[in-house]
Design an enzyme around this catalytic site. Structure first.
Site, PDB file in Angstrom:
ATOM      1  N   LYS A  11    -133.555  57.703 -16.974  1.00  0.00           N
ATOM      2  CA  LYS A  11    -133.874  56.563 -16.113  1.00  0.00           C
ATOM      3  C   LYS A  11    -134.203  57.027 -14.672  1.00  0.00           C
ATOM      4  CE  LYS A  11    -131.148  53.303 -18.883  1.00  0.00           C
ATOM      5  NZ  LYS A  11    -130.095  52.248 -18.874  1.00  0.00           N
ATOM      6  N   TYR A  51    -136.732  45.660 -22.967  1.00  0.00           N
ATOM      7  CA  TYR A  51    -135.365  45.135 -22.899  1.00  0.00           C
ATOM      8  C   TYR A  51    -135.294  43.646 -23.258  1.00  0.00           C
ATOM      9  CZ  TYR A  51    -133.124  49.316 -20.921  1.00  0.00           C
ATOM     10  OH  TYR A  51    -132.581  50.573 -20.729  1.00  0.00           O
ATOM     11  N   ASN A 114    -127.240  54.095 -15.048  1.00  0.00           N
ATOM     12  CA  ASN A 114    -126.415  54.938 -15.925  1.00  0.00           C
ATOM     13  C   ASN A 114    -127.199  56.082 -16.559  1.00  0.00           C
ATOM     14  OD1 ASN A 114    -127.875  53.456 -17.732  1.00  0.00           O
ATOM     15  ND2 ASN A 114    -126.127  52.482 -18.729  1.00  0.00           N
ATOM     16  N   HIS A 117    -131.017  56.100 -21.546  1.00  0.00           N
ATOM     17  CA  HIS A 117    -131.118  55.127 -22.637  1.00  0.00           C
ATOM     18  C   HIS A 117    -131.177  55.907 -23.938  1.00  0.00           C
ATOM     19  CE1 HIS A 117    -132.479  51.911 -25.293  1.00  0.00           C
ATOM     20  NE2 HIS A 117    -133.312  52.807 -25.797  1.00  0.00           N
ATOM     21  N   GLU A 128    -138.947  51.664 -30.832  1.00  0.00           N
ATOM     22  CA  GLU A 128    -139.036  52.177 -29.458  1.00  0.00           C
ATOM     23  C   GLU A 128    -139.949  53.404 -29.375  1.00  0.00           C
ATOM     24  OE1 GLU A 128    -134.907  52.612 -28.303  1.00  0.00           O
ATOM     25  OE2 GLU A 128    -134.618  50.442 -28.250  1.00  0.00           O
TER      26      GLU A 128
HETATM   27  P1  DAT Z   1    -126.734  50.696 -23.648  1.00  0.00           P
HETATM   28  O1  DAT Z   1    -127.788  51.179 -22.677  1.00  0.00           O
HETATM   29  O2  DAT Z   1    -125.497  51.542 -23.604  1.00  0.00           O
HETATM   30  O3  DAT Z   1    -127.268  50.502 -25.042  1.00  0.00           O
HETATM   31  P2  DAT Z   1    -126.819  47.802 -23.353  1.00  0.00           P
HETATM   32  O4  DAT Z   1    -127.848  47.803 -24.445  1.00  0.00           O
HETATM   33  O5  DAT Z   1    -125.647  46.887 -23.517  1.00  0.00           O
HETATM   34  O6  DAT Z   1    -126.242  49.271 -23.113  1.00  0.00           O
HETATM   35  O7  DAT Z   1    -127.515  47.446 -21.963  1.00  0.00           O
HETATM   36  C1  DAT Z   1    -128.785  47.957 -21.643  1.00  0.00           C
HETATM   37  C2  DAT Z   1    -128.778  48.381 -20.187  1.00  0.00           C
HETATM   38  O8  DAT Z   1    -128.576  47.230 -19.365  1.00  0.00           O
HETATM   39  C3  DAT Z   1    -127.639  49.331 -19.809  1.00  0.00           C
HETATM   40  O9  DAT Z   1    -127.939  50.684 -20.104  1.00  0.00           O
HETATM   41  C4  DAT Z   1    -127.509  49.071 -18.331  1.00  0.00           C
HETATM   42  C5  DAT Z   1    -127.797  47.580 -18.222  1.00  0.00           C
HETATM   43  N1  DAT Z   1    -126.540  46.800 -18.239  1.00  0.00           N
HETATM   44  C6  DAT Z   1    -125.752  46.543 -19.318  1.00  0.00           C
HETATM   45  N2  DAT Z   1    -124.688  45.813 -18.979  1.00  0.00           N
HETATM   46  C7  DAT Z   1    -124.786  45.599 -17.634  1.00  0.00           C
HETATM   47  C8  DAT Z   1    -123.997  44.915 -16.666  1.00  0.00           C
HETATM   48  N3  DAT Z   1    -122.866  44.291 -17.010  1.00  0.00           N
HETATM   49  N4  DAT Z   1    -124.421  44.918 -15.369  1.00  0.00           N
HETATM   50  C9  DAT Z   1    -125.569  45.543 -15.009  1.00  0.00           C
HETATM   51  N5  DAT Z   1    -126.374  46.203 -15.870  1.00  0.00           N
HETATM   52  C10 DAT Z   1    -125.984  46.233 -17.159  1.00  0.00           C
HETATM   53 MG    MG Z   2    -128.614  49.133 -25.837  1.00  0.00          MG
END
Ligand code: DAT
Ligand code: MG
Length: 143
Positions: A11, A51, A114, A117, A128
């Site tokens: 990212k 997303y 973070n 991805h 994807e």
């Molecule tokens: P992952 O990337 O571990 O699969 P996810 O699919 O639940 O996690 O979420 C996609 C992305 O969205 C994640 O990498 C960062 C962002 N995200 C998730 N939860 C969040 C939150 N509570 N606040 C801000 N950004 C968030």
């Molecule tokens: Mg995810």
């Protein structure tokens, strides 16, 4: 065990901090193979579509803003149980909760920024990969 392909993004926070090589090294050290990789700058439309599953979440706007804030590195990774093993290597979504030794624990800045991805299922991995790479960009891995 089955050979799989998964999809990865370094990212904008990772690209900005000049740690692409460090992250790819960790991926290779884990046994996964990079079968395609490129730097790109996602459009708003691409981020929103990528997303889309999170479109109703309160952080959706912030997430798309962030993912388009700078270049990213998209990659296709191959290996045994690649989808699950890459999720394990990345660590939990929130870096403060990610296990020691994972990429997010080492490099992640916050739950939003973070660093990584990784696809969550084999089915989503195929979707994807096809979204960001054409067939001619994907090579056969060395055996
Ligand atoms: P992952 O990337 O571990 O699969 P996810 O699919 O639940 O996690 O979420 C996609 C992305 O969205 C994640 O990498 C960062 C962002 N995200 C998730 N939860 C969040 C939150 N509570 N606040 C801000 N950004 C968030
Ligand atoms: Mg995810």
């Amino acid at each position: 065990m089955i050979m799989e392909r998964t999809f990865s993004i370094i990212k904008p926070d990772g690209v900005k901090r000049n740690i692409i090589g460090k992250i790819l090294a960790k991926i290779e050290e884990s046994g996964l193979r990079v079968v395609a990789t490129k730097t790109m700058h996602m459009s708003r439309r691409e981020a929103e579509q990528f997303y889309a599953v999170h479109s109703a979440r309160p952080f959706f706007g912030e997430l798309c803003e962030y993912m388009t804030s700078g270049p990213v590195v998209v990659s296709v990774l191959e290996g045994k149980n690649a989808v699950a093993s890459y999720r394990e290597l990345m660590g939990a979504t929130d870096p403060s909760k990610a296990s020691k030794g994972t990429i997010r624990a080492e490099f992640g800045l916050s739950i939003g920024e973070n660093t990584m991805h990784g696809s969550d299922t084999l089915e989503n991995a195929a979707i994807e990969v096809a979204y960001f790479f054409s067939g001619t960009e994907l090579v056969n891995s060395a055996k």
